[in-house]
Design an enzyme around this catalytic site. Structure first.
Site, PDB file in Angstrom:
ATOM      1  N   ALA A 127       1.531  -5.855   5.464  1.00  0.00           N
ATOM      2  CA  ALA A 127       0.693  -6.274   6.595  1.00  0.00           C
ATOM      3  C   ALA A 127      -0.701  -6.709   6.131  1.00  0.00           C
ATOM      4  CB  ALA A 127       0.564  -5.122   7.600  1.00  0.00           C
ATOM      5  N   ASP A 167       0.831  -1.209   0.000  1.00  0.00           N
ATOM      6  CA  ASP A 167       0.000   0.000   0.000  1.00  0.00           C
ATOM      7  C   ASP A 167       0.865   1.258   0.000  1.00  0.00           C
ATOM      8  OD1 ASP A 167      -2.237  -1.612   0.172  1.00  0.00           O
ATOM      9  OD2 ASP A 167      -2.234  -1.605   2.354  1.00  0.00           O
TER      10      ASP A 167
END
Length: 221
Positions: free
Chosen positions: A120, A14
């Protein structure tokens, strides 16, 4: 550590490879509204790089709601967020790879570097599929098997293991401070994307600037 020691690169997802961070932001904002926590730029920034449950805890704590939900209710809220996020992820196309990143991946692969993903997000395999860049990576760290989230070094140490490299042969790319801290604690070279990051060994303003040549230049200065 010098550039010549580098044999592999571990990538966050991201904000580094794709702007899926905006999807996380939209989905988390819906949850903040649901639980009655005010959505602020500071809160949005604080969620960067954090695991799903840690992000929910931060949202609840920010609105003083941390004691209002059972663990089962929290897990249901986190699942709702993830369902909302996945609907947005399904709109991704190869055009959503951030500027310069596909060229970087191609260059690294062509020059024989090992590549792993250290995100994550449990949804990263799905994101890579929609972006059509799965084949660049020899492995993805499974966050479900980790004991600690960033800024703990565990995720980047696992990425080094996937590539069969020692940490001092690996560089990690991150756009969040918790990620840079994670890379540094793992004893790897940290490459930061974003002007507000501290303690990154190499720093770029945005993804367009990130090339193998530019990384080498900064490390050898």
């Amino acid at each position: 550590m010098s550039f010549s020691d580098l044999k592999g690169f571990a990538f966050d997802l991201d904000g580094v490879i794709a702007d899926t961070a905006r999807f996380h932001g939209q989905a988390w904002r819906q949850i903040a509204d649901k639980v009655g926590t005010e959505w602020t730029p500071e809160l949005a920034d604080g969620l960067k790089g954090m695991s799903r449950m840690d992000s929910l805890e931060l949202i609840l704590k920010s609105g003083n709601h941390e004691n209002e939900y059972t663990q089962e209710e929290k897990e249901a809220i986190a699942k709702e967020k993830n369902d909302n996020y996945l609907k947005l992820v399904e709109t991704l196309t190869p055009d959503d790879v951030l500027p310069g990143m596909r060229d970087l991946l191609e260059d690294l692969k062509n020059k024989g570097y090992h590549l792993a993903l250290a995100s994550a997000s449990k949804n990263s395999p799905k994101v890579l599929k929609y972006l059509q860049i799965n084949d660049y990576f020899e492995g993805i760290v499974d966050p479900a098997k980790l004991t600690h989230g960033k800024p703990d070094p565990e995720i980047y140490l696992e990425a080094a293991k996937i590539m069969n490299l020692s940490p001092d042969q690996v560089a990690g790319l991150e756009d969040a401070q918790v990620g840079i801290d994670s890379i540094n604690r793992a004893g790897e070279i940290s490459i930061g994307i974003g002007n507000t990051l501290k303690n990154a060994d190499v720093k770029f303003g945005d993804t367009r600037e990130v090339t193998l040549e530019a990384i080498e230049k900064q490390l050898n200065n």
